[in-house]
Design a protein around this motif. Structure first.
Motif, PDB file in Angstrom:
ATOM      1  N   TYR A 254     -11.584  -9.291  -6.803  1.00 14.82           N
ATOM      2  CA  TYR A 254     -11.529  -8.491  -5.586  1.00 14.82           C
ATOM      3  C   TYR A 254     -10.093  -8.236  -5.135  1.00 14.82           C
ATOM      4  CZ  TYR A 254     -16.565  -8.839  -5.142  1.00 14.82           C
ATOM      5  OH  TYR A 254     -17.919  -8.733  -5.371  1.00 14.82           O
ATOM      6  N   GLY A 255      -9.188  -9.130  -5.504  1.00 19.33           N
ATOM      7  CA  GLY A 255      -7.783  -8.893  -5.223  1.00 19.33           C
ATOM      8  C   GLY A 255      -7.267  -7.663  -5.937  1.00 19.33           C
ATOM      9  N   ARG A 256      -7.764  -7.422  -7.140  1.00 20.24           N
ATOM     10  CA  ARG A 256      -7.368  -6.204  -7.873  1.00 20.24           C
ATOM     11  C   ARG A 256      -7.848  -4.955  -7.156  1.00 20.24           C
ATOM     12  NH1 ARG A 256      -6.417  -6.336 -13.949  1.00 20.24           N
ATOM     13  NH2 ARG A 256      -5.511  -8.384 -14.290  1.00 20.24           N
ATOM     14  N   GLN A 257      -9.019  -5.022  -6.533  1.00 15.21           N
ATOM     15  CA  GLN A 257      -9.489  -3.883  -5.738  1.00 15.21           C
ATOM     16  C   GLN A 257      -8.600  -3.687  -4.517  1.00 15.21           C
ATOM     17  OE1 GLN A 257     -13.684  -3.877  -4.836  1.00 15.21           O
ATOM     18  NE2 GLN A 257     -14.248  -4.757  -6.821  1.00 15.21           N
ATOM     19  N   LEU A 258      -8.264  -4.793  -3.877  1.00 18.77           N
ATOM     20  CA  LEU A 258      -7.395  -4.732  -2.701  1.00 18.77           C
ATOM     21  C   LEU A 258      -6.046  -4.116  -3.043  1.00 18.77           C
ATOM     22  CD1 LEU A 258      -6.529  -5.522   0.187  1.00 18.77           C
ATOM     23  CD2 LEU A 258      -6.157  -7.844  -0.640  1.00 18.77           C
ATOM     24  N   ALA A 259      -5.541  -4.400  -4.227  1.00 17.19           N
ATOM     25  CA  ALA A 259      -4.220  -3.927  -4.629  1.00 17.19           C
ATOM     26  C   ALA A 259      -4.132  -2.409  -4.694  1.00 17.19           C
ATOM     27  CB  ALA A 259      -3.844  -4.517  -5.986  1.00 17.19           C
ATOM     28  N   THR A 260      -5.267  -1.747  -4.838  1.00 17.17           N
ATOM     29  CA  THR A 260      -5.266  -0.286  -4.984  1.00 17.17           C
ATOM     30  C   THR A 260      -5.527   0.455  -3.679  1.00 17.17           C
ATOM     31  OG1 THR A 260      -7.640  -0.205  -5.518  1.00 17.17           O
ATOM     32  CG2 THR A 260      -6.101  -0.538  -7.356  1.00 17.17           C
ATOM     33  N   LEU A 261      -5.761  -0.270  -2.592  1.00 20.84           N
ATOM     34  CA  LEU A 261      -6.078   0.384  -1.320  1.00 20.84           C
ATOM     35  C   LEU A 261      -4.846   0.997  -0.680  1.00 20.84           C
ATOM     36  CD1 LEU A 261      -8.562  -2.167   0.293  1.00 20.84           C
ATOM     37  CD2 LEU A 261      -9.097  -0.045  -0.913  1.00 20.84           C
ATOM     38  N   ASP A 262      -5.062   2.068   0.075  1.00 23.04           N
ATOM     39  CA  ASP A 262      -3.941   2.713   0.750  1.00 23.04           C
ATOM     40  C   ASP A 262      -3.577   1.961   2.032  1.00 23.04           C
ATOM     41  OD1 ASP A 262      -5.803   3.479   2.735  1.00 23.04           O
ATOM     42  OD2 ASP A 262      -6.110   5.450   1.836  1.00 23.04           O
ATOM     43  N   THR A 263      -2.467   2.339   2.612  1.00 24.90           N
ATOM     44  CA  THR A 263      -1.950   1.645   3.794  1.00 24.90           C
ATOM     45  C   THR A 263      -2.924   1.701   4.962  1.00 24.90           C
ATOM     46  OG1 THR A 263       0.303   2.206   3.115  1.00 24.90           O
ATOM     47  CG2 THR A 263      -0.010   1.523   5.393  1.00 24.90           C
ATOM     48  N   ALA A 264      -3.499   2.861   5.212  1.00 23.99           N
ATOM     49  CA  ALA A 264      -4.407   3.011   6.352  1.00 23.99           C
ATOM     50  C   ALA A 264      -5.597   2.073   6.230  1.00 23.99           C
ATOM     51  CB  ALA A 264      -4.880   4.462   6.457  1.00 23.99           C
ATOM     52  N   SER A 265      -6.137   1.937   5.038  1.00 21.24           N
ATOM     53  CA  SER A 265      -7.298   1.067   4.836  1.00 21.24           C
ATOM     54  C   SER A 265      -6.942  -0.391   5.107  1.00 21.24           C
ATOM     55  CB  SER A 265      -7.825   1.211   3.402  1.00 21.24           C
ATOM     56  OG  SER A 265      -8.298   2.527   3.175  1.00 21.24           O
TER      57      SER A 265
ATOM     58  N   VAL B  16     -12.980  -1.696   4.401  1.00 22.17           N
ATOM     59  CA  VAL B  16     -13.177  -1.476   2.965  1.00 22.17           C
ATOM     60  C   VAL B  16     -12.541  -2.579   2.123  1.00 22.17           C
ATOM     61  CG1 VAL B  16     -13.348   1.017   3.207  1.00 22.17           C
ATOM     62  CG2 VAL B  16     -11.107  -0.018   2.811  1.00 22.17           C
ATOM     63  N   VAL B  17     -11.870  -3.522   2.768  1.00 20.60           N
ATOM     64  CA  VAL B  17     -11.301  -4.654   2.040  1.00 20.60           C
ATOM     65  C   VAL B  17     -12.413  -5.638   1.701  1.00 20.60           C
ATOM     66  CG1 VAL B  17      -9.752  -6.645   2.173  1.00 20.60           C
ATOM     67  CG2 VAL B  17      -9.020  -4.432   3.072  1.00 20.60           C
ATOM     68  N   PRO B  18     -12.570  -6.024   0.442  1.00 22.39           N
ATOM     69  CA  PRO B  18     -13.630  -6.965   0.067  1.00 22.39           C
ATOM     70  C   PRO B  18     -13.432  -8.315   0.762  1.00 22.39           C
ATOM     71  CG  PRO B  18     -12.659  -5.934  -1.887  1.00 22.39           C
ATOM     72  CD  PRO B  18     -11.775  -5.587  -0.730  1.00 22.39           C
TER      73      PRO B  18
END
Length: 424
Positions: free
Chosen positions: A11-22, A166-168
């Motif tokens: 889930y950290g890998r998913q977090l790494a791709t999120l934009d600043t606003a999210s 949207v952050v896991p």
């Protein structure tokens, strides 16, 4: 436990791709959830504190454990301050043309998974979680058993807030068993950085029992040097703040060095002010000729009290002060009080520490006070990150090279094609 660590990695890998606003929306959701859970968090902390008193937890650890409403509010404010900071991910540090249509970029990116192990300090859960999310890192938290109920309540609120974003939620995990520490320290394939926060012995144990990189400091022996050209009243006020504002903190002074020329005017005022704050002063023979205080011994110069105890030594010169700091200092934070600019400049240049201050309290050595939002800890390593570690200490970088069928063979041999090496 390995399954949970792998889950944080995923889930950290998913977090790494999120934009600043999210990420910022997630941090605000966390702040709101923590505010909504304030009563539950404080009740859990009260339970921990009651047990700590029964267990006769040492005073410095108890001070770090106790979570007052104002301390909780400050930690929540820190979450929001982290949200207000610039996103450290995706910064282009280098943009260079190697040749036509062959472009190199160095871009900041998350470290991956942080493993944070700490004694007491339930407020660290909020600080570190916020910094991890903003920097795109998964985080595994392991608090001390003395803070178990507090940590559970705080992480529960954090995950509740993340469910509204949207952050896991599983990018933040809490370990609850002491036996899990040793297993965590072996997971170098899944954990990228270990951050210990606690006593000297605790941090040294972590450093000695893992091959994972460790960020932190074992000792916090900070000094204040009162020069002969100091303003006496200013020096007393700074010394009192640096010792008593929060004596359990690693940036509180443990030794006060006083120039012999100012000692007769300074020490009586200092003794009066410190006694009023409940501080036990321990001085060398020269100090004890001026004020009636306990005798200091060699061990006092090398001790991090984390308590209302202060060692005091008279020195004949700035050179002697620098020599003492070089011998006993831990590289954390050192300060001088003087109105002489040349002496201040010498001190600032020659002291080797993460923080070197002039005419101000060592207690300013703090990520929140530096405007970092919060900190995951303070590093006394020579290599960066050094000092209070905020967002910039939780990122690394990667080199991105884009070409159009370029091969190295064209740039070697008897007629090599030249590089342009043009920076944008």
């Amino acid at each position: 436990m390995l399954t949970r660590v792998k889950q944080v990695h995923h889930y950290g890998r998913q977090l790494a791709t999120l934009d600043t606003a999210s990420k910022n929306e997630a941090l605000e959701a966390i702040a709101l959830a923590l505010e909504a859970a304030q009563d539950d968090i404080l009740a859990a902390n009260t339970t921990d504190c009651e047990q700590a008193r029964r267990d006769q937890l040492p005073g410095p650890l108890y001070a770090r454990l106790e979570l007052s409403p104002s301390k909780l509010a400050a930690a929540i404010a820190g979450v929001r301050q982290v949200a207000s900071l610039a996103d450290p991910i995706g910064h282009i540090q280098l943009h260079r043309e190697l040749d036509r249509d062959l472009t190199l970029k160095r871009v900041t990116c998350p470290l991956g998974v942080l493993g944070v192990i700490f004694e007491a300090r339930p407020d660290a859960v909020m600080q570190i979680s916020a910094l991890a999310i903003k920097s795109g890192n998964g985080v595994i938290l392991k608090g001390g058993h003395e803070a178990s109920q507090s940590c559970r309540a705080i992480v529960s609120a954090i995950q509740q807030g993340l469910r509204k974003s949207v952050v896991p939620p599983d990018a933040v995990a809490l370990l609850t068993r002491r036996t899990e520490i040793m297993e965590l320290l072996t997971l170098d394939e899944w954990v990228d950085l270990i951050i210990p926060r606690g006593s000297n012995d605790f941090v040294r144990f972590i450093q000695a029992n893992t091959s994972i990189p460790v960020l932190g400091h074992a000792d916090g022996i900070c000094h204040l040097y009162v020069d002969q050209f100091a303003d006496v009243d200013q020096a007393v006020a700074i010394a009192v703040d640096a010792k008593t504002q929060y004596p359990a903190a690693c940036n509180a002074i443990e030794t006060l060095l006083v120039h012999q020329e100012i000692a007769p005017q300074f020490l009586p005022k200092l003794a009066t002010a410190m006694t009023a704050k409940g501080v036990e002063l321990r001085g060398d023979d020269l100090c004890r000729q001026i004020v009636s205080i306990a005798a200091a011994n060699e061990d006092d110069w090398a001790t991090e009290y984390c308590d209302l105890i202060l060692a005091v030594k008279i020195v004949p010169s700035i050179g002697a002060a620098l020599g003492h700091i070089d011998t006993y200092g831990s590289g954390h934070t050192e300060a001088i009080v003087t109105d002489d600019g040349a002496i201040a400049a010498e001190f600032l240049a020659k002291v080797d520490a993460a923080g070197v201050f002039h005419n101000c309290s060592t207690r300013f050595a703090d990520g929140f006070r530096y405007g970092f939002g919060a900190e995951v800890g303070i590093s006394t390593h020579k290599l960066p990150p050094r000092g209070p570690v905020g967002l910039e200490g939780l990122v690394t970088y990667k080199y991105l090279l884009q070409g159009q069928g370029h091969i190295v063979q064209d740039y070697t041999g008897s007629h090599p094609r030249p590089f342009t090496h043009h920076d944008y």
